[in-house]
Write a protein that holds these residues in place. Structure first.
Motif, short mmCIF file in Angstrom:
data_model
loop_
_atom_site.label_atom_id
_atom_site.label_comp_id
_atom_site.label_asym_id
_atom_site.label_seq_id
_atom_site.Cartn_x
_atom_site.Cartn_y
_atom_site.Cartn_z
N ALA A 180 0.83 -1.20 0.00
CA ALA A 180 0.00 0.00 0.00
C ALA A 180 0.87 1.26 0.00
CB ALA A 180 -0.92 0.00 1.21
N ILE A 181 1.95 1.24 0.78
CA ILE A 181 2.86 2.39 0.82
C ILE A 181 3.49 2.63 -0.54
CG2 ILE A 181 5.07 3.19 1.75
CD1 ILE A 181 2.80 3.57 3.68
N THR A 182 3.82 1.54 -1.24
CA THR A 182 4.40 1.66 -2.59
C THR A 182 3.44 2.36 -3.53
OG1 THR A 182 5.67 -0.38 -2.26
CG2 THR A 182 5.36 0.36 -4.53
N GLN A 183 2.15 2.01 -3.45
CA GLN A 183 1.15 2.66 -4.30
C GLN A 183 0.99 4.14 -3.94
OE1 GLN A 183 -0.53 1.48 -6.97
NE2 GLN A 183 0.72 -0.36 -6.78
N ILE A 184 1.03 4.44 -2.64
CA ILE A 184 0.90 5.84 -2.20
C ILE A 184 2.10 6.65 -2.68
CG2 ILE A 184 0.85 7.35 -0.18
CD1 ILE A 184 -0.65 5.03 1.26
N GLU A 185 3.29 6.06 -2.60
CA GLU A 185 4.50 6.74 -3.08
C GLU A 185 4.43 7.01 -4.58
OE1 GLU A 185 9.37 6.17 -2.91
OE2 GLU A 185 8.04 4.45 -2.65
N LYS A 186 3.87 6.03 -5.32
CA LYS A 186 3.72 6.17 -6.76
C LYS A 186 2.77 7.33 -7.08
CE LYS A 186 2.71 3.32 -10.84
NZ LYS A 186 2.28 1.97 -11.28
N ALA A 187 1.70 7.44 -6.30
CA ALA A 187 0.75 8.54 -6.50
C ALA A 187 1.41 9.89 -6.20
CB ALA A 187 -0.47 8.34 -5.61
N LEU A 188 2.23 9.92 -5.14
CA LEU A 188 2.93 11.15 -4.77
C LEU A 188 3.89 11.58 -5.87
CD1 LEU A 188 3.57 13.27 -2.57
CD2 LEU A 188 5.32 11.69 -1.71
N ASN A 189 4.65 10.62 -6.41
CA ASN A 189 5.62 10.92 -7.46
C ASN A 189 4.96 11.37 -8.75
OD1 ASN A 189 7.68 10.25 -5.71
ND2 ASN A 189 7.86 8.15 -6.44
N SER A 190 3.71 10.96 -8.96
CA SER A 190 3.01 11.33 -10.19
C SER A 190 2.39 12.72 -10.10
CB SER A 190 1.91 10.31 -10.51
OG SER A 190 0.83 10.43 -9.62
N GLY A 191 2.58 13.39 -8.97
CA GLY A 191 2.02 14.72 -8.81
C GLY A 191 0.75 14.74 -7.99
N GLY A 192 0.44 13.61 -7.33
CA GLY A 192 -0.73 13.57 -6.46
C GLY A 192 -2.03 13.30 -7.17
N HIS A 193 -1.98 12.81 -8.42
CA HIS A 193 -3.22 12.61 -9.18
C HIS A 193 -3.53 11.15 -9.47
CE1 HIS A 193 -3.42 16.90 -9.73
NE2 HIS A 193 -2.25 16.91 -10.34
N ILE A 194 -2.54 10.29 -9.49
CA ILE A 194 -2.77 8.94 -9.99
C ILE A 194 -1.89 7.94 -9.25
CG2 ILE A 194 -1.12 9.44 -11.85
CD1 ILE A 194 -2.61 7.46 -13.59
N SER A 195 -2.51 6.87 -8.77
CA SER A 195 -1.76 5.82 -8.08
C SER A 195 -1.74 4.53 -8.89
CB SER A 195 -2.38 5.54 -6.70
OG SER A 195 -3.74 5.16 -6.83
N GLY A 196 -2.53 4.46 -9.94
CA GLY A 196 -2.55 3.27 -10.80
C GLY A 196 -1.99 3.60 -12.17
N LEU A 197 -2.49 2.92 -13.19
CA LEU A 197 -2.06 3.17 -14.56
C LEU A 197 -2.88 4.33 -15.14
CD1 LEU A 197 -1.82 -0.50 -15.89
CD2 LEU A 197 0.02 0.94 -15.01
N THR A 198 -2.27 5.07 -16.02
CA THR A 198 -2.94 6.22 -16.60
C THR A 198 -3.96 5.83 -17.66
OG1 THR A 198 -2.63 8.36 -17.68
CG2 THR A 198 -1.17 6.56 -18.37
N THR A 199 -5.04 6.60 -17.74
CA THR A 199 -5.99 6.46 -18.84
C THR A 199 -5.63 7.41 -19.97
OG1 THR A 199 -7.49 8.15 -17.98
CG2 THR A 199 -7.83 5.88 -17.22
N GLY A 200 -4.72 8.35 -19.69
CA GLY A 200 -4.37 9.38 -20.66
C GLY A 200 -5.36 10.52 -20.68
N LEU A 201 -6.38 10.48 -19.82
CA LEU A 201 -7.42 11.51 -19.76
C LEU A 201 -7.39 12.12 -18.36
CD1 LEU A 201 -10.11 9.32 -21.51
CD2 LEU A 201 -8.90 11.25 -22.55
N ASP A 202 -6.98 13.37 -18.28
CA ASP A 202 -6.66 14.00 -16.99
C ASP A 202 -7.82 13.97 -16.00
OD1 ASP A 202 -4.17 14.49 -18.00
OD2 ASP A 202 -4.56 16.59 -18.50
N ASP A 203 -9.01 14.37 -16.45
CA ASP A 203 -10.15 14.43 -15.54
C ASP A 203 -10.58 13.04 -15.07
OD1 ASP A 203 -10.13 17.13 -15.74
OD2 ASP A 203 -11.80 17.28 -17.16
N LEU A 204 -10.47 12.06 -15.95
CA LEU A 204 -10.81 10.69 -15.56
C LEU A 204 -9.79 10.16 -14.56
CD1 LEU A 204 -12.78 8.37 -15.95
CD2 LEU A 204 -11.44 7.62 -17.93
N ASN A 205 -8.51 10.43 -14.80
CA ASN A 205 -7.46 10.05 -13.84
C ASN A 205 -7.73 10.67 -12.47
OD1 ASN A 205 -5.94 8.41 -15.52
ND2 ASN A 205 -4.52 10.04 -16.12
#
Length: 502
Positions: A180-205
């Motif tokens: 869970a911490i790894t996923q939270i860190e990933k979200a933090l590194n992405s700018g606080g918007h996404i913890s999973g894979l991107t959809t390429g659509l900002d509002d959906l993300n």
């Protein structure tokens, strides 16, 4: 010369029958206790359950726990945890911990020892799978389903190939919390918007936080709403982001993109590829299919094709796949290409095992459960397209609801997220009044003007209705849609909502 370490097993015949090297385990543990950095530098994903000797498994597990706390691990710091350990008493009690470090031979080749322990554990798992396979195959009772046994055996072999334990034992909370911490860190590194894979659509993300491992996402809508277009855009965006991150030197594990497996049960692979090329070159797919393009358009297509040549997007267009066959193919793609996202177009074209006795509701239930199981087994998000019932067309408000999911309530139950794609423009165009003439009355002119005003508000816009989200709130996401290119994109900030959806 150090005194040899005794290894007592209750069943010596069983110990000889299973592949194991307890001396290698002892040597590795000794090396780790002398120099804790041995574990930090491991390449092999060694876990406590890879050790054959139960006492060694517990010692290794305790070492990992102490290292997580940034503690220095030695026989002295370990001793309080094992003074009452009954199994360790058979090996000499807590003094056994000191004897592990007596000669330090494990420091000569700790990585090789870890690899051997890991490999022997996989062989033991393989033996277990083989025994189960033989026992099941010899069972000739009436309830036996050979194809189901083959599917179970293949799933077990896949887990062995991935280094996972055959048994579904509970894991400690420490292991889950680290994930869970790894996923939270990933979200933090992405700018606080996404913890999973991107959809390429900002509002959906922003609304769903990306596509998360083990999630089953159902994307549903009526015909002509753009289901396939949206999921094709998402698949492309995810694969393209992965390719871009690799080129930028980003660790694949830290990328918010991933290789994608696209199971197209409705369209052929070349039709899907044509659609993606049309989207990226921004040329009408209809013109492309009919060859009504200029040399400039053809050059655009050629450039797009070259750019996408290395795209990690794998298309399987085998028709009439069963859920068991799809899972088999997905495992193979995961093992071969390390896919991180699976897309199925669409759910109702999959077939069940045939045990549903022609009951379509039961068959769809089996398929939806199978897709959720696949998402968990491979630890990847699965997006499955689904049809909606025609009840939508009989309502004045055409926006879909969960009750409109066709044929089975289990789709809603099994899904972690349910998205509906809705384009008011489609229904609005169908209700277009005749253009007023010079002789038309004021009512006709007013009616047409009202229609045109609304047309300007809804044209090239689409709504993704998040009707269910297990990990967050529901709501609407507004997208731009270019119908001539079947391409979804982000709306301009001043166009992200319009009146009928507020």
């Amino acid at each position: 010369m150090a005194e040899p370490i005794p290894f007592a097993r209750p069943d010596e015949a069983a110990a000889r029958a299973l592949p194991a090297n307890v001396e290698a385990e002892a040597a590795f543990l000794g090396a780790a206790l002398i120099d804790n950095r041995v574990i930090e530098e491991l390449v092999t994903p060694l876990r406590p359950d890879h050790f054959f000797e139960p006492a060694h498994a517990r010692i290794y597990d305790r070492i990992l726990q102490l290292l997580d706390r940034k503690a220095v691990v030695t026989p002295v710091t370990l001793k309080p945890y094992f003074e009452a350990d009954e199994t360790l008493k058979e090996l000499g009690g807590a003094s056994y911990l000191a004897r592990l470090t007596a000669d330090g031979q494990g420091l000569l080749a700790p990585r090789e020892l870890a690899e051997q322990i890991y490999d022997l554990a996989l062989l033991r798992e393989l033996v277990s799978v083989g025994r189960t396979l033989v026992n099941d195959a010899l069972d000739t009772s009436e309830s036996v389903e050979p194809l189901e046994q083959v599917a179970r055996a293949e799933a077990a072999l896949y887990r062995v190939a991935e280094g996972a334990s055959v048994g579904s034992e509970a894991q400690p909370f420490r292991q889950s919390s680290l994930a869970a911490i790894t996923q939270i860190e990933k979200a933090l590194n992405s700018g606080g918007h996404i913890s999973g894979l991107t959809t390429g659509l900002d509002d959906l993300n922003a609304k769903v936080g990306g596509l998360h491992d083990s999630d089953l996402i159902i994307l549903a809508g009526r015909p002509a709403m753009g289901k396939t277009s949206l999921v094709t855009n998402i698949a492309f965006n995810c694969a393209e982001r992965y390719l871009r991150d690799l080129a930028d030197g980003i660790d694949p594990k830290q990328s918010v993109g991933a290789p994608v497996a696209f199971f197209s049960l409705e369209m052929s692979a070349d039709q899907l590829a044509t659609r993606i090329l049309a989207e990226q070159a921004e040329i009408s797919s209809e013109r492309l299919r009919m060859g009504k393009i200029s040399r400039e358009d053809f050059q655009k297509i050629s450039f797009a094709s070259q750019r996408l040549a290395e795209l990690p997007l794998y298309i399987d267009d085998t028709p009439a796949l069963s859920i068991a066959a799809l899972r088999t193919r997905a495992r193979r793609l995961k093992r071969k290409h390390d896919i991180g996202l699976i897309v199925i177009d669409y759910l109702q074209l999959l077939q069940g095992s045939g045990r549903a006795n022609d009951n379509r509701v039961n068959e769809i239930s089996e398929i939806s459960r199978g897709l959720k199981t696949l998402a968990k087994e491979l630890s990847v998000p699965v997006i499955a397209l689904s049809q909606l019932s025609r009840a939508v067309e009989s309502r004045e408000d055409k926006r879909p609801q969960l009750a409109d999911l066709r044929e089975s309530g289990s789709i809603e139950q099994d899904a972690d997220m349910v998205w509906f794609i809705f384009r008011e423009e489609y229904y609005h165009n169908a209700a277009k009044p005749d253009e007023p003439s010079e002789t038309s009355g004021g009512d006709a002119i007013a009616k047409y003007d009202a229609w045109m005003q609304r047309h300007l508000e809804v044209v090239n816009k689409a709504t993704v209705i998040i009707a269910k989200q297990r990990h967050g709130s529901t709501g609407n996401v507004y997208l731009h849609f270019q119908s001539e290119f079947t391409k979804f994109g982000n709306l301009a900030p001043d166009s992200r909502s319009y009146e009928s959806y507020e």
